[in-house]
Structure formats: C-alpha cells, structure tokens
Write an enzyme that holds these catalytic residues in place. Structure first.
Site, short mmCIF file in Angstrom:
data_model
loop_
_atom_site.label_atom_id
_atom_site.label_comp_id
_atom_site.label_asym_id
_atom_site.label_seq_id
_atom_site.Cartn_x
_atom_site.Cartn_y
_atom_site.Cartn_z
N THR A 1 67.80 18.39 15.84
CA THR A 1 69.03 18.24 16.61
C THR A 1 69.47 19.54 17.25
O THR A 1 69.83 19.60 18.42
CB THR A 1 70.15 17.75 15.68
OG1 THR A 1 69.68 16.56 15.04
CG2 THR A 1 71.41 17.46 16.43
N THR B 1 66.94 19.06 9.85
CA THR B 1 67.49 19.27 8.51
C THR B 1 66.72 18.54 7.41
O THR B 1 66.80 18.94 6.26
CB THR B 1 68.96 18.82 8.45
OG1 THR B 1 69.04 17.44 8.84
CG2 THR B 1 69.82 19.67 9.36
N ASP B 2 65.98 17.50 7.75
CA ASP B 2 65.33 16.70 6.70
C ASP B 2 64.52 17.54 5.72
O ASP B 2 64.60 17.35 4.51
CB ASP B 2 64.40 15.65 7.32
CG ASP B 2 65.08 14.31 7.53
OD1 ASP B 2 66.28 14.34 7.88
OD2 ASP B 2 64.44 13.25 7.35
N LYS C 1 69.07 19.86 0.65
CA LYS C 1 69.92 18.94 1.40
C LYS C 1 70.43 17.89 0.43
O LYS C 1 69.65 17.07 -0.05
CB LYS C 1 69.14 18.31 2.55
CG LYS C 1 69.98 17.41 3.45
CD LYS C 1 69.20 16.91 4.67
CE LYS C 1 70.08 16.01 5.53
NZ LYS C 1 69.40 15.52 6.73
#
EC number: 6.3.5.-
Lengths: 438, 438
Positions: free
Chosen positions: B102, B178-179, B256
C-alpha cells in the site's frame, strides 16, 4: 542416583526448606527453596525445589555438590473432613471433573504437598472456601498432560459434563492443563447443545510470580461462576498477575497468550463475560450471555478428525497442502497473513483441494482483527478458489469448529453455511472497541 | 460490464464523491464515498469507494442500481517539483526502496490518486514534509504483494540496502506490504552484518479508521528514524490509532498483531526502541541499541530454504513431521503449546528427524513469554530428543533465523550454538516488565 535415593541419603523430605549448591560448567550456583515432591512429572534424577520467587526449578541430583536443610517441613495438622463434606443444605451442587494438569493434581503448592488423586478431602484441605459456595463433588476422569489431549478426550469430557448436568449438578467445572485449554473449551462450546447451566474450564499456570499458586483463587472463582446464571462454556483464570480478580472468558474466544503468567488467558476480539473478584462478587462486563434455563443438555459429538491447521509464512511450500489432500484430509484451516492471504503460488494447490472436496477455511495469524478477503486481489482469488473466510474466529477455534462441522456434513456448501453460522459466540458480528491487546 | 465502462457510462471520474444504491439479496443499501481508482488490485468488475469512516469497500458494478455524483473531483493544482527535489545542502541522504504494498504505490489516499510508479515527484506531492528532513531518493526495487515475498526477495533487498548504505546514504527505508513485514525485518536483521546505520521497514495498513491513511505519518516518522543514531533494522508504524506517534520496533521482535488497525505492529517480549512523535521528536524508550558508526555493512545472505514452521494443536498428526523429513527439509521450527510442548505421540517422529540431521527448534504459540522445557516431563523428553529451545524468540523470527543458521552450518551442535546466540536482539536475556499485551 535417582532423586528418592538422593533425598534418603541426605535426610531430605518433601516440604523441607533447603540450601544447595549446584555445579554447572565449573560454576557454583547456590539455591534456596522448598523441596517439592518427586511426582510423576519429574524424571527420576531431578530434584525440584520451589524458589522464594515462586518458580520451581529442577536440578539434576548429580550436579548438586552440597545440600543442607535450613528448616524442616512443618508437620501437617490432622484434619477431619467427614463432617465438612456432608452436603450443606441450601447450597447448590457443583461437580469438578479432573482431567490432569497442575490444578487437578497439585493444589497445595505452599506446603509442597501433592494431590494426584484429587479427592474432596484434598480439595477441602487446600481450598476450603469452595465448600462454602457449593457442595463440591470432585471426580477424576483421567490424568493427562493437556498437550496430549485428543479430540477423543473432548468427546469423553463432553459426555461426562452432560451426565453431571442432567443428573442434578447446578454447574460443572473441568480442571484442565493450560496448554490446550482453549481448544477444549471451544470443542465443548460446539458439542454441548441446548446448554442451560454453566460449564467452567479452569487450570493453573505453573510458574506463578508469587510463592502461592494461582490454583486456589482460580478454583474459588470457577466455583462461583459455576453457580452463576451464565449457561455457557467458559474459561475462568486470573485476570491480572495479582490475586484481585479472575476473568470468565467465552469458551470460543479465549487463548493462552503467555507461556507462564497467571493472567495468560485472554479474550481475543471480544470482551470477557465477567470479572470474579477475590471476595466472590461477579461483575458482569456484558449482558448478552446465554441465561440459565431448564431442559437437558445433549452432546453433539460428531467430529471429523482428518482436519489440519496450517500456518502460512514466506516460503511455505504448496506441497504441504497437496500432502494433506493426498493423505485424505477433509478439512484445512489456514492461518494466513494479514487480512487472510497465502502466497499466490499456493492458490493452485488450494483450488485443487477444494475441487477434491476438501473444506479450506481462512483465519489470520494476526489473531486480532477479522479476515477480509475482498480488499486485495490475492484474497479475492482465494475466495474464487473456494476458501471460506472465517470472520474474526481464532485459528484454533476455527480448527475445532471445522472438525465438528465436517462431522455433520461434507457438502462444501453446507460446510460454508455452518462455518459462517454463529453457534457459540465464535463469531462477533462487529468488533467491539477495547478488545485489542487487553 | 467492467468498471471502466461503468464509470464512463455514468460520467464518474476518480476522486468524485458519489452516492449509490447497491442491491444485495433483495435489500437496497446506500453508500456515499470517494471513488477510488480502478488500480491493478481490483478485479475488473468492482468499483472501489472510500467511505467517510475511512474504509474502502469494493462493490460489484452489476449490483449497483443507481449512482449519482454528489461532488465532482477537485482539479489538482499543478505543482512544480524540480526545484524542491534539488538536494538541499546540509540535509542527510535517505534512500527509500519500494518493494510493493500500500505505502509504495498509493500514498495519496485523500484525493484517491494512485502512485504505482513511486517517484520522488509523487512522494513530494503526497508527503512534502519528508523533504524537509532529508534528501529523499526513492527507488522501486519491485512491486509485489508482501504475501508473495520469498527468501530470494529478502536477499535482493539486503543487497540493495547495503549498496545504498555503502555508497553514501545516511539511512535506508524499505517500503513494504504489511502482511509479512515482520518476517522481512527479521531476515534483514540477520543478513545485514556490521550495520552502522539505520534501516527502516515501513508500510501502511489499508483499512485505516480515519479518512486519511496512515501512510504519510508512517513515512515521515520512518525518515526521521532513518536519520537517527540507531544502527539497527527497525519497523516503524503507528503506535496507536490516532496520529500522535509512531513506534520504532526492533526488527526481530515485532509482529503484526491485528488485521486492519493502524497500530497493528507490536513489539513482543520487548519494549520498542523509540517513539517518534508527530512533530518529529524522537523519544527513546531504551538506550541499549546499536549506535551509528563507521565502516561498511556486508550481506551474509546464506539461507537454507528447506525449513518449515509447524504449528501444534490437539490431534496434530506426527506424519506431518515425517513428511517434512522425507521431503528433505533441513530444519523445522515448532510452534508448540505453552512452555514448548508437543503431544507425546509426536516425539518419536521428532527424534527420528533429529537423528537424520534435521534441526528441530521449539517456540511457543502463546507468542508472549519464553519456552522452558525443563518444567514438565514432556518438555524434558523433547529436549532429550534433541529439540533446541528458542528462549523468547517469536516463532516467525526463529523460522527466519533457522534458515540463516542452516545456511552456515548443518552440524546440529553448531546449529544449536548459533540458534542460542543473540545476533540481532532476537533473544532477550530476561523478560522486561510491561512487555505483555502492549
């Protein structure tokens, strides 16, 4: 030399407070603590002592270069329990089913005494308070480490719980090792249908940060909760590290989040049902729980055991999915990344699994939050491949639920419908505020 | 109809504020929001709009029964960047390497503009503040979803980071999905040796809870941290849901923990290195970090890719371990229960794995806390079988580290030594207070 011979040779008894020197890699380390019994969990050559900070350590006896008794074990007062264990009129009946784990076998940490047999007398000696709340009747089902708990044990426990509830118990407590307590609480949540009374799972974290164990307070709070109006499967454990309160967590939303802390168990993506304060008062944190009612509980114990839980990571080989399909697995719960993703190179194997009738469900390794497979292309491709997105279900709960669902139907449309039906609070329709990391 | 045709037909442009009605299961639902560009992540038949609450939703165009423009997109002011992008004397140089996700491709959420190419001009337009802190030079390495990141990408990133640092960059930022950002940050932490400058991983959580994205502030804070005195690999992301501060997490201790919140990234079993406040001020939370120094970084990129991460649950089939051994895996990280356990019936397969030279390491699915395999008999049996207990390492970090360790030696004694050596803060010698669930 084994530990019994070592203790005999040095005149050491269980409950003695000792000072010893251990030699390791040429270094001498001194320890002081209470000698714990050489119960069946120890290997034969390890002396276990409880340090003043509350931790137990095991020391190989052949590394002990000296040991002396600082204070002999106090003689135990004789206690006569017969009268106390007569049912008290007016109190509700609560059954405690022992399955193993710290809480069932070793209540009385302070004196070092061990209670593997788990009788009412031993409970009364260790935690007399519970007999003021209810007529407590303990019964040992089996005595295993919770890491050895299998789906067949869940079924056995479910039937015994139902038998107790349907023959007059006001509530039932299952004393359980903490390692897999969250899995068992999820399994009971799905299997106990038309539940009209409380079912509590309770355990004790071995490494407490204080000399006293958390077992006594957890047990008192669980008996209190077992006599409450909440007709759900719950886990009752310490809410913080001190002895101020326990929390009652919904059985499908709870997870062991710490290896050793007393407050290891946490509700994920949901708030607990209640706080149980040290004085026995229950403070409800929500009112949308299932209320106590009439009618018999029944056990819906059909489980498909050919289900796997697979965690995803960069470099996961798609052949792991192929292997499971080839070995006849009927369901796979994926613990994906982020909003519910796998690497794109895994999608063909997943598609093939679904085409061969294997139910593939998606959860997130983030644990907190909710899978949303409509946001990114990878998620949408996985959805197109037939993956079932499990909302905000915990991976562990989704795994247990998929076994239970596949016990009822293996038609993938039906499986999807059932996985997305909220049977026991496992899905929260929307995420409540203040459910992240607390 | 695809979304381009749909937009053309209804005279809709990217950036328009629209009101539409969607028909689903006979029910009409009205939405209002900003039309987002049909970027490559969308399937061709989905209109993406940003709702007032900041969430993006995708709606299949064939379900839209009516749509009207409430307010046309504002015309973009022409901006001339040439002058601004001249290096400003006195400012340090920071390179931003784009890898996808993103943050790299879609900085300017508020206007709905999309920046897949990731140039300095686009950055300057979206986040002009960073050019006040440093002479920022962005470069796109590749553009992939982070769920598709492979060990080979880690190696590529590590070499590019080193190249930048060794040719004058004061710090390097890696913009990343971010995953799997936590896996990549761990990999860089092990591979970048003799690091003397900051390396920051930064991303953006897609579903922000406010209309503005978290990308801008994360980026500003990451540039700030890239010019700091901390010579470590760090993840810089929002510290709470608002825009007050970001946190700089040590690359080996971060995970995360939420699928969608802006403050999803958390240090586990450790405290973050610093807070970066909205005004750019860095508040250090500890002082035991590696300090900026002289000398070139070098890349130790030897990785053994035949490593698996296996999560344990009640009913895990030991044959999963056998399968990995038969398939030539050289390392297995187990995400065990509690203090580091597997079912006892799995121990023979684990013993066989070790006998065949496979490194088997233990971590805990609790995530918080530390494995301690001396407490219970199951743990001790696993130790006797040759399992390496990974202290308080995250399962994900232990997985990455085992790949790296096995790239250097496959002698199990050496592997054990290296796994228990603290190379990049992955092991905390003791657990600090206030590191649980915060």
């Amino acid at each position: 030399m084994n530990v019994e011979e070592f203790m005999k040779k040095h005149g050491i008894e269980v409950g003695d407070y000792v000072r010893l020197v251990k030699l390791e890699d040429g270094e001498k380390i001194e320890y002081e603590g209470l000698v714990m019994p050489p119960y069946e969990l120890s290997e034969g050559d390890t002396l276990v002592i409880k340090l003043d900070n509350g931790y137990n350590i095991g020391i190989a006896v052949d590394k002990i270069t000296s040991i002396e008794v600082v204070e002999k074990a106090k003689a135990k007062p004789e206690v006569h329990f017969k009268a106390e264990l007569e049912p008290k009129p007016g109190l509700p009946s609560v059954t405690i089913l022992g399955t193993g784990g710290t809480i069932a076998s070793r209540i009385d940490y302070e004196t070092g005494a061990v209670y593997p047999a788990f009788t009412a007398e031993e409970l009364a000696k260790a935690v007399p308070e519970i007999f003021e709340i209810a007529n407590v009747r303990p019964r040992l089902l089996f005595n295993i480490f919770s890491e050895d708990m299998k789906p067949s044990h869940w079924i056995k426990i479910a039937h015994e719980v139902a038998k107790e509830l349907n023959s007059g118990a006001y509530g039932v407590i299952v004393a359980h090792g903490t390692d897999t307590m969250g899995y068992t609480s999820a399994a009971l949540s799905f299997m106990l249908r038309d539940l009209a009374k409380p079912v509590i799972l309770v355990g004790a974290q071995r490494s407490s940060d204080r000399p006293s164990s958390d077992a006594a307070m957890n047990l008192i709070c669980s008996v209190r909760m077992a006599t409450s109006e909440v007709a759900e499967v719950m886990v009752v454990m310490h809410g913080e590290t001190g002895d101020t309160y326990c929390l009652a967590h919904r059985g499908t939303k709870v997870r062991k989040m710490h290896t050793s802390r007393r407050d290891a168990f946490r509700s994920i993506n949901d708030i607990p049902i209640a706080k149980i304060w040290g004085d026995g008062r229950i403070e409800f944190l929500r009112d949308d729980y299932r209320k106590r009612g009439e009618g018999e509980v029944w056990v819906d114990d059909k489980l498909e055991e050919k289900v796997a839980l697979v965690k995803i990571y960069p470099g996961t080989a798609p052949e792991i999915i192929d292997f499971l399909v080839d070995r006849g697995y009927r369901g796979i719960v994926i613990e994906g990344t982020g909003l519910g993703h796998t690497p794109n190179d895994m999608i063909p194997s997943i598609r093939r699994a679904v085409e061969e009738g294997v139910a593939v469900c998606m959860t997130s390794q983030c644990l907190y939050g909710r899978v949303n497979m409509n946001v990114y292309a990878t998620g949408r491709k996985l959805l197109k491949a037939g993956v079932i997105p499990c909302e905000d279900m915990l991976p562990e709960t989704a795994y247990v639920k998929l076994m239970w669902v596949l016990g009822h139907t293996q038609d993938l449309n039906e499986v999807r419908k059932m996985m997305l039906t909220n049977y026991a609070g496992e899905i929260t329709p929307y995420t409540k505020p203040n459910t992240y990391l607390i």
